[in-house]
Scaffold this active site. Structure first.
Site, PDB file in Angstrom:
ATOM      1  CG  ASP A   1      -8.819   2.809  -0.359  1.00 13.84           C
ATOM      2  OD1 ASP A   1      -8.367   1.658  -0.515  1.00 13.84           O
ATOM      3  OD2 ASP A   1      -8.154   3.721   0.172  1.00 13.84           O
TER       4      ASP A   1
ATOM      5  CB  CYS B   1      -2.977  -1.084  -2.474  1.00 13.09           C
ATOM      6  SG  CYS B   1      -4.312  -0.119  -1.714  1.00 13.09           S
TER       7      CYS B   1
ATOM      8  CG  ASP C   1      -2.206   0.777   0.997  1.00 14.84           C
ATOM      9  OD1 ASP C   1      -2.287   1.520  -0.002  1.00 14.84           O
ATOM     10  OD2 ASP C   1      -3.131   0.654   1.821  1.00 14.84           O
TER      11      ASP C   1
END
Length: 591
Positions: free
Chosen positions: A410, A388, A342
């Site tokens: 998201d 991500c 992420d």
């Protein structure tokens, strides 16, 4: 080409991929002179198109609503998109299309351009005084000034160019093929991804070993194949104010080592994965206290925060080495099968103590990210890697070279996801889109959709779940089992087949799509009615990609249809009452 005044030598490189109908373009500049060269702008491609009226399709958006197709005519005033945020960004995507006026899914000339790069980029089109269109794409010149000493060279990222004379669908399919075959790598390049459950929306930071094992036990009973432990398992991480950069297991919170937890998950017959945010650092962390100079900050100024965190200086190889050793140590502890990578903020305060020439920092940062990814993917070749960046903020071909799937957004709301996945599909195949069934009311929008609709939408990608399984009704649990069974039947067609957009969900009253295998023997159709009305008539959706001479059987109802009829007249859909009713049809050719 050589410039006599400076001694600079420019090489242009073209790669030809005949089967995929793709040409790649990159350039290299070598300093063969006596003095340093400072590159202030160096793009990957420049194309001139003679005397044509063209539209530019770009993919704009924001966090939780990425890649909305926007179409405008190319004018004499320059049309320019790009990012200076340090990533390709939620706001624009480094994939654009130039097409003739009136071009649609099945008709018209279309030229695509995609940049294999995950940092700052620019793409621009403009008519000149003779109505010729010039298109350019490459690294954004803002905050870029690369320093070349004698004998050094700089290579631009590749631009992937493709052409279709029969509309947007064919162009998309060509990009899907080049990505699946020649960009994605690793053990999961073609393999079906395990159906996963992510604990984030079920627990957020409030979890311990007992809660995680309970989720895993519930998931295993439903047929889910992998549990992913999201943010909060490391350092002193009880909220988003601390812990980033301290990639060691919080054994008090987890009641033991990561190896022990992984073993317990594996004994249930499930795979196990972890969340990391390697590029970030919290000021409340052991790493920051030891190395505050490793965070981006301009000397003498208070750094800007986002999500209460700062960005590590990945332009500094020492930082990359340290983070590699931390992450690799965790991954060696137990049988870890999946990593979600992420990145939850943009870059700013660009300054590096490790560099004399500051104009290189943003570019070298991106090379540092790629270096870390390359080392980790080589060290753990059987791992499934998912990219991500606050969801879909770095969804590009540069990241797909390392992570064969990326968390699409998201925003897990099924209705919004129809539109997000629609825009994403113009350049990227379904196999690259992480898509999950989440709880209702949805945590981002508050919208309520039924379990069937959430499943139909999430199956348009790398499928999984992100909710509290303990709160599901028995009816919903039955639906989950049925969804998993369906996905196992359909995954090969969904992830590897030719993809067709059957409607524009921003304009039509329904979102519809389908995938067809290479032999045209199997197809998967999905549709969601976005608007319902009183006394709504039956509506028909024209399918595509089937063999007109064949007949196809609906696996659920047994009804047999002519391929030609399904494509010319359409498949009938009877409207059922309720919000956002959905339809999923698996078709098999009748031999």
């Amino acid at each position: 080409m050589k410039e006599k005044a400076s001694g600079a030598i420019l090489h242009l490189y073209y790669g030809v991929w005949e089967e995929e109908n793709v040409i790649t373009r990159t350039a290299s500049l070598t300093n063969a002179g006596k003095e340093p060269i400072y590159i202030e702008k160096f793009l990957s491609c420049s194309m001139d198109m003679m005397d044509r009226d063209l539209d530019l399709i770009s993919f704009t958006g924001r966090h939780a609503m990425e890649r909305t197709a926007e179409r405008i005519p190319v004018q004499h005033a320059k049309v320019e998109i790009g990012s200076t945020r340090g990533t390709s960004s939620h706001h624009y995507n480094p994939a654009v299309i130039l097409c003739e006026e009136g071009a649609d899914e099945t008709h018209g000339s279309c030229i695509g351009a995609c940049l294999v790069y995950s940092g700052n980029f620019v793409a621009a089109a403009q008519k000149d005084q003779k109505n010729q269109t010039r298109f350019q794409m490459g690294i954004h010149p803002t905050n870029f000034c690369f320093h070349l000493e004698k004998g050094e060279a700089f290579d631009t990222p590749q631009a992937i160019l493709s052409y279709s004379g029969t509309g947007l669908t064919k162009l998309s399919q060509q990009y899907h093929e080049i990505i699946r075959e020649h960009i994605c790598r690793g053990a999961y390049k073609h393999a079906k991804r395990p159906i996963l459950i992510n604990n984030w929306e079920a627990t957020y930071f409030d979890f311990n070993e007992e809660k995680i094992l309970k989720i895993a036990e519930q998931a295993q009973k439903l047929g889910i194949e992998m549990l992913v432990l999201d943010d909060g398992w490391f350092g002193k991480r009880e909220d988003d104010n601390s812990g980033l950069g301290d990639w060691f297991v919080n054994e008090k919170k987890m009641n033991g080592s990561m190896a022990q937890l992984a073993e317990k998950i594996h004994r249930m017959g499930m795979k196990f994965g972890l969340w990391f945010e390697p590029e970030m650092i919290s000021e409340d962390s052991d790493l920051y206290r030891a190395h505050p100079d490793w965070a981006f900050a301009i000397p003498g100024r208070v750094p800007n925060h986002s999500r209460n965190q700062l960005v590590l200086d990945f332009a500094n190889p020492e930082v990359v080495d340290h983070i590699y050793e931390q992450i690799a140590a965790v991954l060696r502890q137990g049988d870890i099968n999946y990593v979600k990578w992420d990145m939850n903020r943009s870059l700013c305060d660009i300054y590096s103590d490790s560099m004399v020439w500051q104009g290189n920092v943003m570019y070298d940062y991106m090379l540092g990210v790629y270096d870390l990814l390359e080392r980790l993917t080589q060290a753990f070749p059987d791992m499934l890697w998912e990219g991500c960046s606050g969801g879909g903020g770095r969804f590009d071909m540069g990241m797909l070279y390392y992570t064969p799937q990326i968390w699409c957004s998201d925003n897990t709301d099924a209705v919004d996801r129809i539109r997000i996945q629609y825009g994403t599909s113009f350049a990227y195949p379904l196999s690259t889109m992480g898509a999950h069934v989440s709880a209702v009311p949805n945590h981002q929008t508050g919208r309520v959709t039924d379990m069937n609709t959430r499943g139909v939408v999430a199956m348009t990608g790398a499928f999984g779940y992100e909710l509290d399984l303990g709160k599901l009704s028995e009816e919903d649990k039955t639906a989950v089992r049925e969804q998993i069974k369906t996905y196992h039947e359909a995954a090969s067609v969904i992830l590897k087949g030719d993809y067709y957009r059957l409607s524009n969900p921003f304009e039509a009253e329904y979102g519809a799509w389908m995938s067809v295998d290479e032999e045209k023997k199997h197809a998967v159709v999905g549709a969601v009615l976005l608007n319902t009305h009183g006394n709504h008539p039956v509506f028909y959706i024209r399918l595509r990609g089937l063999a007109p001479e064949r007949s196809y059987r609906d696996k659920k109802t047994g009804t047999v249809y002519s391929g030609a009829a399904l494509m010319e007249l359409g498949m009938p859909f009877t409207v059922v009452s309720g919000n956002y009713p959905s339809y999923q049809i698996l078709l098999d050719a009748v031999e």
